[in-house]
Scaffold this motif. Sequence first.
Motif, PDB file in Angstrom:
ATOM      1  N   LEU A 126      75.411  15.096  -9.919  1.00 42.84           N
ATOM      2  CA  LEU A 126      74.859  13.727  -9.487  1.00 42.84           C
ATOM      3  C   LEU A 126      75.206  12.766 -10.454  1.00 42.84           C
ATOM      4  CD1 LEU A 126      71.382  14.345  -8.212  1.00 42.84           C
ATOM      5  CD2 LEU A 126      73.343  14.318  -6.882  1.00 42.84           C
ATOM      6  N   ASN A 127      75.645  11.439 -10.122  1.00 43.84           N
ATOM      7  CA  ASN A 127      76.178  10.560 -11.192  1.00 43.84           C
ATOM      8  C   ASN A 127      75.165   9.385 -11.215  1.00 43.84           C
ATOM      9  OD1 ASN A 127      78.553  11.320  -8.970  1.00 43.84           O
ATOM     10  ND2 ASN A 127      79.029  11.394 -11.341  1.00 43.84           N
ATOM     11  N   TYR A 128      74.403   9.113  -9.983  1.00 41.58           N
ATOM     12  CA  TYR A 128      73.084   8.270 -10.048  1.00 41.58           C
ATOM     13  C   TYR A 128      72.022   8.911  -9.491  1.00 41.58           C
ATOM     14  CZ  TYR A 128      77.150   4.844 -10.925  1.00 41.58           C
ATOM     15  OH  TYR A 128      78.035   4.524 -11.711  1.00 41.58           O
ATOM     16  N   ILE A 129      70.674   8.314  -9.711  1.00 42.63           N
ATOM     17  CA  ILE A 129      69.585   8.536  -9.350  1.00 42.63           C
ATOM     18  C   ILE A 129      68.874   7.487  -8.773  1.00 42.63           C
ATOM     19  CG2 ILE A 129      67.150   9.591  -9.655  1.00 42.63           C
ATOM     20  CD1 ILE A 129      68.204  12.004 -11.016  1.00 42.63           C
ATOM     21  N   ILE A 130      68.567   6.968  -7.702  1.00 45.00           N
ATOM     22  CA  ILE A 130      67.605   5.883  -7.343  1.00 45.00           C
ATOM     23  C   ILE A 130      66.309   6.499  -7.009  1.00 45.00           C
ATOM     24  CG2 ILE A 130      67.545   4.345  -5.237  1.00 45.00           C
ATOM     25  CD1 ILE A 130      70.657   4.634  -4.929  1.00 45.00           C
ATOM     26  N   THR A 131      65.261   5.788  -7.745  1.00 43.86           N
ATOM     27  CA  THR A 131      63.983   6.401  -7.830  1.00 43.86           C
ATOM     28  C   THR A 131      63.076   5.396  -7.802  1.00 43.86           C
ATOM     29  OG1 THR A 131      62.493   8.214  -8.391  1.00 43.86           O
ATOM     30  CG2 THR A 131      63.706   7.088 -10.171  1.00 43.86           C
ATOM     31  N   ALA A 132      61.681   5.608  -7.125  1.00 45.21           N
ATOM     32  CA  ALA A 132      60.404   4.845  -7.338  1.00 45.21           C
ATOM     33  C   ALA A 132      59.795   5.829  -8.278  1.00 45.21           C
ATOM     34  CB  ALA A 132      59.914   4.779  -5.937  1.00 45.21           C
ATOM     35  N   ALA A 162      67.369  12.186 -17.530  1.00 45.43           N
ATOM     36  CA  ALA A 162      68.427  12.214 -16.574  1.00 45.43           C
ATOM     37  C   ALA A 162      69.476  11.418 -17.207  1.00 45.43           C
ATOM     38  CB  ALA A 162      67.801  11.453 -15.297  1.00 45.43           C
ATOM     39  N   LEU A 163      69.326  10.289 -17.788  1.00 41.72           N
ATOM     40  CA  LEU A 163      70.175   9.592 -18.506  1.00 41.72           C
ATOM     41  C   LEU A 163      71.037  10.588 -19.476  1.00 41.72           C
ATOM     42  CD1 LEU A 163      71.405   6.717 -18.419  1.00 41.72           C
ATOM     43  CD2 LEU A 163      70.085   6.313 -20.533  1.00 41.72           C
ATOM     44  N   ASP A 164      70.224  11.144 -20.252  1.00 44.78           N
ATOM     45  CA  ASP A 164      70.880  11.929 -21.072  1.00 44.78           C
ATOM     46  C   ASP A 164      71.968  12.987 -20.808  1.00 44.78           C
ATOM     47  OD1 ASP A 164      69.545  10.321 -23.162  1.00 44.78           O
ATOM     48  OD2 ASP A 164      67.767  12.052 -23.375  1.00 44.78           O
ATOM     49  N   ALA A 165      71.735  13.358 -19.376  1.00 42.45           N
ATOM     50  CA  ALA A 165      72.290  14.513 -18.955  1.00 42.45           C
ATOM     51  C   ALA A 165      73.672  13.558 -17.931  1.00 42.45           C
ATOM     52  CB  ALA A 165      71.601  14.978 -17.608  1.00 42.45           C
ATOM     53  N   GLY A 166      73.659  12.437 -18.402  1.00 43.07           N
ATOM     54  CA  GLY A 166      74.821  11.761 -17.729  1.00 43.07           C
ATOM     55  C   GLY A 166      74.409  10.960 -16.321  1.00 43.07           C
ATOM     56  N   ILE A 167      73.327  10.884 -16.091  1.00 41.16           N
ATOM     57  CA  ILE A 167      73.015  10.404 -14.516  1.00 41.16           C
ATOM     58  C   ILE A 167      72.514   8.814 -14.807  1.00 41.16           C
ATOM     59  CG2 ILE A 167      71.778  10.896 -12.318  1.00 41.16           C
ATOM     60  CD1 ILE A 167      71.601  13.751 -13.229  1.00 41.16           C
ATOM     61  N   LYS A 168      73.091   7.929 -14.406  1.00 40.80           N
ATOM     62  CA  LYS A 168      72.430   6.766 -14.336  1.00 40.80           C
ATOM     63  C   LYS A 168      71.097   6.425 -13.482  1.00 40.80           C
ATOM     64  CE  LYS A 168      76.612   4.551 -16.153  1.00 40.80           C
ATOM     65  NZ  LYS A 168      77.468   3.183 -15.898  1.00 40.80           N
ATOM     66  N   VAL A 169      70.297   5.525 -13.707  1.00 42.12           N
ATOM     67  CA  VAL A 169      69.237   5.378 -13.082  1.00 42.12           C
ATOM     68  C   VAL A 169      68.898   4.097 -12.528  1.00 42.12           C
ATOM     69  CG1 VAL A 169      66.548   5.498 -13.307  1.00 42.12           C
ATOM     70  CG2 VAL A 169      67.989   7.211 -14.592  1.00 42.12           C
ATOM     71  N   ILE A 170      68.601   3.830 -11.295  1.00 38.92           N
ATOM     72  CA  ILE A 170      68.204   2.610 -10.712  1.00 38.92           C
ATOM     73  C   ILE A 170      66.950   2.717 -10.083  1.00 38.92           C
ATOM     74  CG2 ILE A 170      68.587   1.106  -8.661  1.00 38.92           C
ATOM     75  CD1 ILE A 170      71.670   1.835  -8.990  1.00 38.92           C
TER      76      ILE A 170
END
Length: 326
Positions: A86-92, A106-114
Amino acid sequence: MAKRHLIAAFAAATLLAVGANAASAQENIKIGFLPGVVDPFYQVMELGVNKAAKDLGIEVVTQVPPTWGVEAQTPLLNAMIARGDLNYIITAPVDKDQMVPALQAALDAGIKVITVDTFLGDGDYVNGPVTFPISYIGSDNVEGGRISARGLAKAIGGKGTVYINSTNPNVSSVEGREQGFKEEMAKDYPDITVLGPDYNLDDPNKAAQQTAAVLEQHPDLAGVFGTNVFSAQGAGNAVVNAGLGGHVQVVAYDATKDAIESLNKGDVTLVLAQKPFDMGYLAVEFAAADAAGVTSLPKRVQTGFAIIDKDNVDDPNYSRFIYKAE
Ligand code: T6T
């Protein structure tokens, strides 16, 4: 080839190359969607996510926690990180502080967060304690609480006792609603006493029991504010079961079919519709834009409300915001 034509050919080739890069950036990204819980609000958000993903040709992997809480959301998040694709996670995030370490991982694993609907820290991703998410896309819940207070105050004639039923502490969305509601009542309605909140842990049966107990202790109760789908549903049911439908005024956050049915029957006074479809759609667009190299995405997007009452419920400009998950 004349110099003029050479320049034009070069420009066209450059544009094509940029276009191809943008397209491949979108095609190559994969997004994880992790909402708060199974409910009609997040089901509509998922429709928005899926529509944008289809429109942009992006793959989305969705996991929905069965219950509200850090212990339900964290393992699903960890599993999303562990997939490695995964490249991005969209989460509440279901808790504004407790979900920070797992999302930082998640960010440290290279996944950007919105984040959508709820925020981390204080929601100020520019100057606040948490700044790593790309953006926070959701309602202005403090304002939603103020709107709910004004609606309830008007419905009870500006005086009496009202009660807040909510889900959990430390959840940015409902916390904002409680805050706005209390602030507005304290500021403009000196003759209104606010009780609560009681926390139902997003369980409508618990919300109904708590509201029934308050109705027993305060037979003069004039109004109830249910801060989300299950709070409003449970609190509204308790009012009706006590034979007080239409006498005790109910303001419901979230425009489920159930809330609208109660509005039509006269058991609910006001329904605040959020725009979960927009939240989901925009979040996917933001991920695609970020992948394509856009650097000026706003850190905060407010999606607004439709405030539905018995006078406008059949007007398509309002009824289009009723949550229709199918
Ligand atoms: O009210 C929504 C959402 O905004 C909140 O964060 C949690 O509850 C809902 O999902 C409705 O059940």
